[in-house]
Each structure stands twice: as structure tokens, then as C-alpha cells.
Design an enzyme around this catalytic site. Structure first.
Site, mmCIF file in Angstrom:
data_model
loop_
_atom_site.group_PDB
_atom_site.id
_atom_site.type_symbol
_atom_site.label_atom_id
_atom_site.label_comp_id
_atom_site.label_asym_id
_atom_site.label_seq_id
_atom_site.Cartn_x
_atom_site.Cartn_y
_atom_site.Cartn_z
ATOM 1 N N CYS A 41 12.700 1.158 3.959
ATOM 2 C CA CYS A 41 12.499 1.172 2.511
ATOM 3 C C CYS A 41 12.613 2.611 1.995
ATOM 4 C CB CYS A 41 11.122 0.613 2.162
ATOM 5 S SG CYS A 41 10.848 0.474 0.372
ATOM 6 N N ASP A 43 10.802 3.908 -0.086
ATOM 7 C CA ASP A 43 9.444 4.381 -0.410
ATOM 8 C C ASP A 43 9.161 5.740 0.248
ATOM 9 O OD1 ASP A 43 6.503 4.699 -0.296
ATOM 10 O OD2 ASP A 43 6.468 2.659 -1.085
ATOM 11 N N ARG A 45 6.603 7.103 1.073
ATOM 12 C CA ARG A 45 5.495 7.147 2.035
ATOM 13 C C ARG A 45 5.891 6.663 3.424
ATOM 14 N NH1 ARG A 45 1.817 3.446 -1.617
ATOM 15 N NH2 ARG A 45 3.863 2.450 -1.657
ATOM 16 N N HIS A 97 7.358 -2.421 5.103
ATOM 17 C CA HIS A 97 5.988 -1.881 5.086
ATOM 18 C C HIS A 97 5.102 -2.713 4.173
ATOM 19 C CE1 HIS A 97 6.199 0.228 1.086
ATOM 20 N NE2 HIS A 97 7.484 0.064 1.324
ATOM 21 N N CYS A 100 4.688 -2.963 -0.080
ATOM 22 C CA CYS A 100 6.014 -2.593 -0.584
ATOM 23 C C CYS A 100 6.166 -2.989 -2.066
ATOM 24 C CB CYS A 100 7.101 -3.274 0.246
ATOM 25 S SG CYS A 100 8.775 -2.828 -0.264
#
Ligand code: CO
Length: 210
Positions: A41, A43, A45, A97, A100
Site C-alpha cells: 500500500c 500508506d 506508515r 495492512h 488501510c
């Protein structure tokens, strides 16, 4: 964070690397032989190298919203083709994750406008495919977690349906496909599903003349 800080920190990092290992950049500049392709992803993080403790040169990375494998995505298919056929990687990892944002958005009935709706529809399709299993989960947080896992599972199946993967399976007995889910809460990666070369799938997706 002002963007200049990124460039200042970059110089400090480069200096530190060179002090620790004078040959570091020279070595990396000439060869790339990663073992793994990471489809994760976007993302911020979930940085592939940090959470797996890998170094530059070890993972070939593709990231998009909610780690989707879409058969008309020229970007993803080019990355997959290059990784499998030129870099000869042995493992493809799809890593989702928990928490998400893309999956969460797809679970809602909100209009995110044309382009994002189109992207998120792929996750809605996963929900629809597994709606009995998902709707049986009362707790919304748990249902969200379940969809994150099912999404990874579905994307792994989609990889297996490509002729790129099937050809490599047939001729090279690689790569192994791994479906993982990372937890933002404790930093741990959970293994959801592995697919070995030659794994079975619906007949209609199998190419018999590769
Ligand atoms: Co995400």
C-alpha cells in the site's frame, strides 16, 4: 516538515553510508539483484524496507492504494514483468495492512468521485464476493480486518491468473507468492496465504500453451 529538511538529511545519510562503507554506492550503482518483489500500500506508515529490515538492493517495490493487482494496470504489469523475467526474483509479496484507508473507504457508501470510485470498486468487488462471510462478522472493526485479509488473498489470486506468473511457474518453478498483512499497532507482519509454483486455480484462468 519543510521540504529542505529532506535534502539536508539526505546529504547526512549519504555521508554516513560512505563513512561506514566506502564502497557502498559504487557497489549498488553497478548491480541490482533483489530476491523479492513487494506489492504494498502507498500508506506512508508501511515502508517496505524499514518494516522488513532490508537494505537498498534487496526489494523491488511497487505501491498503490490498498495494494491492488489490476489486470489492466500497465504500471503494475510492467513492474511484475521486469521483476519476474529480468530480475528473476523468487518471491512476490502482496502486503496489505490493518487500518488501510483505501479498504475503509471501499467499505463505505460514500462517493469519492470518478477516479477513486473506479479504483476502490475493485475492493468493493472483493467485499461482494465474500459478503456472506463478511456480513456474518458483527463487530465493524473485525469486519474491516477481515476485508483487509480477504483483499490480500484476492490480489494474490489475481497475480496467479497472469500469464507472467504462470509462465515462470511452468518453466522456472518460481516465484512463490506470499500474502501478508502488516499491523500498524505492533509492527508485526501476519502471513495469510502462500501460493507455491503450480498452485491450482479455476480452469478458465489456466493457460495451457505457455
Ligand atoms: Co493502505
Amino acid at each position: 516538515m519543510p521540504y529542505e529538511k529532506l535534502l539536508i538529511d539526505n546529504k547526512a545519510w549519504a555521508k554516513e553510508q560512505k563513512e561506514k562503507d566506502p564502497d557502498y554506492f559504487n557497489r549498488l550503482a553497478h548491480i541490482q539483484t533483489p530476491e523479492f518483489l513487494w506489492i504494498g500500500c502507498s500508506d506512508s506508515r508501511v515502508p517496505a524496507d524499514k518494516i522488513t529490515g532490508t537494505q537498498p538492493g534487496e526489494i523491488f517495490v511497487h505501491r498503490n492504494i490498498a495494494n491492488l493487482v489490476i489486470h489492466t494496470d500497465v504500471n503494475l504489469l510492467s513492474v511484475l514483468d521486469y521483476a519476474v523475467n529480468h530480475l528473476k526474483i523468487n518471491h512476490v509479496i502482496v502486503c496489505g495492512h490493518y487500518g488501510c484507508g483505501g479498504v475503509k473507504a471501499a467499505m463505505s457508501n460514500h462517493d469519492y468521485n470518478y477516479l477513486l470510485n473506479m479504483w476502490l470498486r475493485n475492493i468493493k468487488d472483493v467485499y461482494s464476493l465474500h459478503k456472506d462471510e463478511l456480513n456474518a462478522v458483527d463487530d465493524e472493526e473485525q469486519r474491516f480486518d477481515k476485508l483487509v485479509e480477504l483483499n490480500v488473498r484476492e490480489q494474490l489470486m489475481k497475480l496467479a491468473k497472469t500469464s507472467i506468473i504462470q509462465r515462470a511457474w511452468k518453466h522456472d518453478k518460481r516465484p512463490v507468492l506470499h500474502g501478508w498483512v502488516y499491523s500498524l499497532k505492533d509492527g508485526i507482519i501476519h502471513n495469510i496465504l502462500d501460493m507455491q509454483p503450480g498452485s491450482a486455480m479455476d480452469d478458465i484462468y489456466e493457460y495451457d500453451d505457455l
